[in-house]
Design an enzyme around this catalytic site. Structure first.
Site, PDB file in Angstrom:
ATOM      1  N   GLY A 280      -6.704  -5.208  -2.119  1.00  0.00           N
ATOM      2  CA  GLY A 280      -6.520  -4.060  -3.007  1.00  0.00           C
ATOM      3  C   GLY A 280      -6.299  -4.473  -4.445  1.00  0.00           C
ATOM      4  O   GLY A 280      -7.045  -5.277  -5.020  1.00  0.00           O
ATOM      5  N   GLY A 281      -5.231  -3.911  -5.050  1.00  0.00           N
ATOM      6  CA  GLY A 281      -4.925  -4.234  -6.447  1.00  0.00           C
ATOM      7  C   GLY A 281      -4.701  -5.719  -6.651  1.00  0.00           C
ATOM      8  O   GLY A 281      -4.914  -6.251  -7.742  1.00  0.00           O
TER       9      GLY A 281
ATOM     10  N   GLY B  65     -38.808 -16.735 -22.391  1.00  0.00           N
ATOM     11  CA  GLY B  65     -37.587 -16.076 -22.854  1.00  0.00           C
ATOM     12  C   GLY B  65     -36.390 -17.004 -22.746  1.00  0.00           C
ATOM     13  O   GLY B  65     -35.451 -16.923 -23.547  1.00  0.00           O
ATOM     14  N   ALA B  66     -36.425 -17.884 -21.750  1.00  0.00           N
ATOM     15  CA  ALA B  66     -35.294 -18.779 -21.542  1.00  0.00           C
ATOM     16  C   ALA B  66     -35.108 -19.729 -22.737  1.00  0.00           C
ATOM     17  O   ALA B  66     -33.999 -20.165 -23.035  1.00  0.00           O
ATOM     18  CB  ALA B  66     -35.483 -19.559 -20.249  1.00  0.00           C
TER      19      ALA B  66
HETATM   20  C1  HXC Z   1       3.424  -2.619   2.499  1.00  0.00           C
HETATM   21  C2  HXC Z   1       2.551  -4.438   3.584  1.00  0.00           C
HETATM   22  C3  HXC Z   1       1.339  -4.302   2.869  1.00  0.00           C
HETATM   23  C4  HXC Z   1       1.232  -3.230   1.926  1.00  0.00           C
HETATM   24  C5  HXC Z   1       1.170  -5.991   4.173  1.00  0.00           C
HETATM   25  N1  HXC Z   1       2.388  -5.499   4.377  1.00  0.00           N
HETATM   26  N2  HXC Z   1       0.505  -5.281   3.268  1.00  0.00           N
HETATM   27  N3  HXC Z   1       3.594  -3.602   3.394  1.00  0.00           N
HETATM   28  N4  HXC Z   1       2.302  -2.416   1.770  1.00  0.00           N
HETATM   29  N5  HXC Z   1       0.127  -3.055   1.197  1.00  0.00           N
HETATM   30  C6  HXC Z   1       3.404  -5.990   5.281  1.00  0.00           C
HETATM   31  C7  HXC Z   1       2.997  -5.817   6.742  1.00  0.00           C
HETATM   32  O1  HXC Z   1       3.363  -4.509   7.188  1.00  0.00           O
HETATM   33  C8  HXC Z   1       3.835  -6.893   7.424  1.00  0.00           C
HETATM   34  O2  HXC Z   1       5.160  -6.443   7.531  1.00  0.00           O
HETATM   35  C9  HXC Z   1       3.841  -8.005   6.392  1.00  0.00           C
HETATM   36  O3  HXC Z   1       3.532  -7.387   5.127  1.00  0.00           O
HETATM   37  C10 HXC Z   1       2.826  -9.073   6.646  1.00  0.00           C
HETATM   38  O4  HXC Z   1       1.563  -8.447   6.858  1.00  0.00           O
HETATM   39  P1  HXC Z   1       0.593  -8.812   8.075  1.00  0.00           P
HETATM   40  O5  HXC Z   1      -0.416  -7.735   8.176  1.00  0.00           O
HETATM   41  O6  HXC Z   1       1.393  -9.136   9.290  1.00  0.00           O
HETATM   42  O7  HXC Z   1      -0.043 -10.165   7.545  1.00  0.00           O
HETATM   43  P2  HXC Z   1      -1.502 -10.740   7.780  1.00  0.00           P
HETATM   44  O8  HXC Z   1      -1.899 -10.582   9.217  1.00  0.00           O
HETATM   45  O9  HXC Z   1      -1.497 -12.103   7.198  1.00  0.00           O
HETATM   46  O10 HXC Z   1      -2.486  -9.806   6.940  1.00  0.00           O
HETATM   47  C11 HXC Z   1      -2.371  -9.759   5.569  1.00  0.00           C
HETATM   48  C12 HXC Z   1      -3.248  -8.599   5.003  1.00  0.00           C
HETATM   49  C13 HXC Z   1      -2.824  -7.271   5.756  1.00  0.00           C
HETATM   50  C14 HXC Z   1      -4.711  -8.894   5.270  1.00  0.00           C
HETATM   51  C15 HXC Z   1      -2.993  -8.538   3.505  1.00  0.00           C
HETATM   52  O11 HXC Z   1      -1.394  -7.156   5.705  1.00  0.00           O
HETATM   53  C16 HXC Z   1      -3.438  -6.067   5.139  1.00  0.00           C
HETATM   54  O12 HXC Z   1      -4.607  -5.765   5.384  1.00  0.00           O
HETATM   55  N6  HXC Z   1      -2.631  -5.317   4.376  1.00  0.00           N
HETATM   56  C17 HXC Z   1      -3.084  -4.089   3.747  1.00  0.00           C
HETATM   57  C18 HXC Z   1      -4.019  -4.454   2.640  1.00  0.00           C
HETATM   58  C19 HXC Z   1      -4.564  -3.285   1.870  1.00  0.00           C
HETATM   59  O13 HXC Z   1      -5.437  -2.554   2.356  1.00  0.00           O
HETATM   60  N7  HXC Z   1      -4.049  -3.100   0.674  1.00  0.00           N
HETATM   61  C20 HXC Z   1      -4.592  -2.155  -0.223  1.00  0.00           C
HETATM   62  C21 HXC Z   1      -3.538  -1.276  -0.753  1.00  0.00           C
HETATM   63  S1  HXC Z   1      -4.338  -0.198  -1.897  1.00  0.00           S
HETATM   64  P3  HXC Z   1       6.074  -6.860   8.775  1.00  0.00           P
HETATM   65  O14 HXC Z   1       7.324  -6.050   8.580  1.00  0.00           O
HETATM   66  O15 HXC Z   1       5.311  -6.504  10.011  1.00  0.00           O
HETATM   67  O16 HXC Z   1       6.281  -8.339   8.622  1.00  0.00           O
HETATM   68  C22 HXC Z   1      -4.270  -0.960  -3.386  1.00  0.00           C
HETATM   69  C23 HXC Z   1      -4.911  -0.149  -4.507  1.00  0.00           C
HETATM   70  C24 HXC Z   1      -4.553  -0.642  -5.876  1.00  0.00           C
HETATM   71  O17 HXC Z   1      -3.790  -2.016  -3.549  1.00  0.00           O
HETATM   72  C25 HXC Z   1      -5.506  -0.166  -6.942  1.00  0.00           C
HETATM   73  C26 HXC Z   1      -6.816  -0.946  -6.965  1.00  0.00           C
HETATM   74  C27 HXC Z   1      -7.764  -0.584  -8.093  1.00  0.00           C
END
Ligand code: HXC
Length: 454
Positions: free
Chosen positions: A117-118, A352-353
Site C-alpha cells: 500500500g502506502g 533519433g538516438a
Molecule cells: C494493521 C496490520 C497491517 C495493516 C499487517 N498488520 N498489515 N495491521 N494494518 N495494514 C498486522 C497483522 O494483522 C499482523 O498482526 C502483523 O501485522 C503481521 O502481519 P502478517 O500478515 O502476519 O505478516 P506477513 O505474513 O509477513 O504479511 C505481511 C503483509 C500482510 C504482506 C504486509 O500483513 C498484508 O498483506 N497486510 C496488508 C497489506 C495491505 O493491503 N495494505 C494496504 C493498506 S492501504 P498480528 O497481531 O497477527 O501479529 C494503504 C493505502 C495508502 O496503505 C495510500 C496509497 C496511495
C-alpha cells in the site's frame, strides 16, 4: 521517541507501544548529517498510524531545514487498517513532503521487509529504492488480496520480491544479499551524493592519476561494426580506481547508468551497452536513463555519456507500448539538464538516438568521437532498402553508404563533434574537461515547470 497511537477502534486503546511502529531520528554517516526513519514490523506489522506519519513528517521537515538526505528503512504493511482515514491522511502528508523534497534533498528507501500500500508509494517517490534479497517485498496489495480479486496464487517473492523488481518492473534500483550488506552499501552509496541541491558532492582524494592513459581502449571496439563489446569495461577503465556504483544493473541492461568518480569528483554515467540488444534504446531503457539524468541534474552531478546506439528498437511491441512518448522522456531530460555534459561516441550514433544521447544540439558541452564513430540517419541495410527500393546491386549501394557514413568526420566538419580523440586519452580528457566545466553557469528559461512527456 515516546509517542503513542491515539486510535480507540477495535480495542486498540489497550494495545499501545512507546514510539508506536517507527523509530525516527538524525545521525551522521561518515561525518555527514542524515535524517532517517526505520519502521518496526513487530508493532502492528509496521503499519502507518497517524502518529507514525507525524513522526516521519517531523524528520522530513527537519531535513528540509538542515539540508540533509532522508533515509527510510521500510518494513510496513501500509495504512493501519484500524485507523481508517487518519492513516490515509498521514500517508498524504508524507507523500506531499516526498514531492516537496524531490530535487532538494536526496531521498533513499531501503526496503527491509514486506511493504504494501502506502508503504510502496512513498519509496516510489524517493530517488532510489534498494531492496534486500529474499526478505523484502513491494506490492500495492499482498498475495491474499490478489488471490481474492484475480484468483492468482502467488508467493510474496513472486509478486514483489527483489528479483521481480530488479528484472521485470524496474521498481528496485539495486538489491543486496542481506540486511547488513544492504546497510553497508547504503552508507557507501551516500558517499557519492551531495547533502542537498545547495551543496556540492564530496570530493574524494584521488590516487588514480587524472592523466592516466588507457591503451586497452584503443582496441576495445571490434573491427566488425556489428560485433559486441562490453561498455561496462570502458567505464571501469575510465573511472577512478575502477569503482562504479551501477543503478538498476539488471533492468533494461541495454543502457548502463550509475555513479562513479573522475579525479575524485562524483559523475553520473549514461552509456549504451552494445552487448545487450545491440545497445538499442527501447521504452525501459529510455525511462530508466531519463530519471537518472534528472537526478544528476537536480543535484549538480556532471554527466558522462558514452554512445554506441544503432537507434530506437523497432517493432509493434515498442510502438504500441508508446516508445514515442517514452523515448521523448530521455530526449527531454538531456535537453533540460544544465549540468556539465560530456559525450563520447565510441561507435554508432544512428538516427533519433544520435540526437537523444546528449548531442551537441541538446547543448552537450563537449562532444567527442573515437575514430570508430559512425553517425548516420540509419544503418546501411535500412537506408539502401529505402533509397534504392527494387534495385539490384544492393551490395554496391550499401558499400557506398558505409564509405560515406562510417566515420565521425562529416559530423566533426560541421562542428557537431568537437574533436575526434584517441580512445586511450579519454580519461585524461574527461578529467581536464570537468575542471574546465566546474564554472559552467547555464540556466534554462524561468518557468513554473516544464511538461516532460510522462
Ligand atoms: C494493521 C496490520 C497491517 C495493516 C499487517 N498488520 N498489515 N495491521 N494494518 N495494514 C498486522 C497483522 O494483522 C499482523 O498482526 C502483523 O501485522 C503481521 O502481519 P502478517 O500478515 O502476519 O505478516 P506477513 O505474513 O509477513 O504479511 C505481511 C503483509 C500482510 C504482506 C504486509 O500483513 C498484508 O498483506 N497486510 C496488508 C497489506 C495491505 O493491503 N495494505 C494496504 C493498506 S492501504 P498480528 O497481531 O497477527 O501479529 C494503504 C493505502 C495508502 O496503505 C495510500 C496509497 C496511495
Amino acid at each position: 521517541m515516546l509517542m503513542e497511537h491515539t486510535c480507540t477502534n477495535f480495542g486498540m486503546d489497550k494495545q499501545k507501544f512507546p514510539g508506536d511502529s517507527v523509530v525516527t531520528g538524525q545521525g551522521q554517516v561518515n561525518g555527514r548529517n542524515i535524517f532517517l526513519f526505520s519502521q518496526d514490523f513487530t508493532v502492528f506489522g509496521g503499519s502507518l498510524s497517524s502518529v507514525h506519519a507525524q513522526k516521519i513528517c517531523k524528520v522530513m521537515d527537519k531535513a528540509m531545514v538542515m539540508g540533509a538526505p532522508v533515509i527510510g528503512l521500510n518494513d510496513s504493511g501500509g495504512a493501519r487498517i484500524q485507523e481508517g482515514v487518519d492513516s490515509l491522511g498521514g500517508y498524504g502528508e508524507i507523500f506531499y513532503r516526498n514531492v516537496m523534497a524531490s530535487g532538494v534533498l536526496p531521498q533513499i528507501s531501503l526496503i527491509m521487509g514486506p511493504c504494501a500500500g502506502g508503504a510502496v508509494y512513498s519509496p516510489a517517490m524517493t530517488d532510489f529504492t534498494f531492496m534486500v534479497k529474499d526478505t523484502s517485498y513491494l506490492f500495492i496489495t499482498g498475495p491474499e488480496v490478489v488471490k481474492a480479486v484475480t484468483n492468482e496464487d502467488l508467493s510474496q517473492e513472486e509478486l514483489g520480491g527483489a528479483k521481480a523488481h530488479m528484472t521485470i518492473s524496474g521498481v528496485a534500483h539495486n538489491a543486496f544479499e542481506n540486511d547488513v550488506e544492504a546497510l553497508l552499501q547504503l552508507r557507501y552509496f551516500l558517499g557519492f551524493l551531495p547533502l542537498s541541491n545547495k551543496e556540492p558532492a564530496p570530493i574524494r582524494v584521488c590516487h588514480d592519476p587524472s592523466d592516466r592513459e588507457v591503451p586497452s581502449l584503443d582496441t576495445i571496439v571490434p573491427l566488425d561494426s556489428t560485433a559486441a563489446y562490453d561498455m561496462l569495461e570502458v567505464i571501469y577503465n575510465l573511472v577512478d580506481d575502477r569503482e562504479f556504483f551501477e543503478i538498476q544493473p539488471k533492468f533494461a541492461s541495454n543502457i548502463i547508468i550509475g555513479f562513479s568518480r573522475m579525479n575524485g569528483q562524483t559523475v553520473g554515467f549514461v552509456a549504451n551497452q552494445p552487448k545487450v540488444a545491440a545497445g538499442c534504446l527501447d521504452i525501459n531503457a529510455s525511462v530508466k536513463a531519463a530519471r537518472f539524468v534528472r537526478f544528476c541534474d537536480a543535484f549538480n552531478i556532471p554527466l558522462i555519456i558514452l554512445v554506441d546506439v544503432p537507434g530506437f528498437l523497432p517493432g509493434k511491441g515498442q510502438e504500441h507500448g508508446g516508445i514515442i512518448r517514452h523515448g521523448a522522456k530521455l530526449l527531454y531530460a538531456f535537453a533540460e539538464a544544465t549540468v556539465p555534459k560530456i559525450t563520447i561516441i565510441t561507435r554508432k550514433a544512428y538516427g533519433g538516438a544520435y540526437d537523444v544521447m546528449s548531442s551537441k544540439h541538446l547543448q552537450g558541452d563537449l562532444n567527442y568521437s573515437w575514430p570508430t564513430g559512425e553517425i548516420a540517419v540509419m544503418g546501411s541495410r535500412g537506408a539502401v532498402a529505402i533509397l534504392y527500393r527494387g534495385k539490384e546491386d544492393v551490395e554496391k549501394y550499401e558499400a557506398e553508404y558505409i564509405e560515406k557514413f562510417r566515420s565521425p568526420f562529416p559530423a566533426a566538419v560541421r562542428g557537431f563533434i568537437d574533436e575526434v580523440i584517441q580512445p586511450s586519452t579519454t580519461r585524461k580528457r574527461i578529467c581536464y574537461d570537468l575542471a574546465l566545466l566546474s564554472s559552467k553557469q547555464r540556466k534554462n528559461p524561468t518557468k513554473k515547470h516544464g511538461n516532460i512527456p510522462l
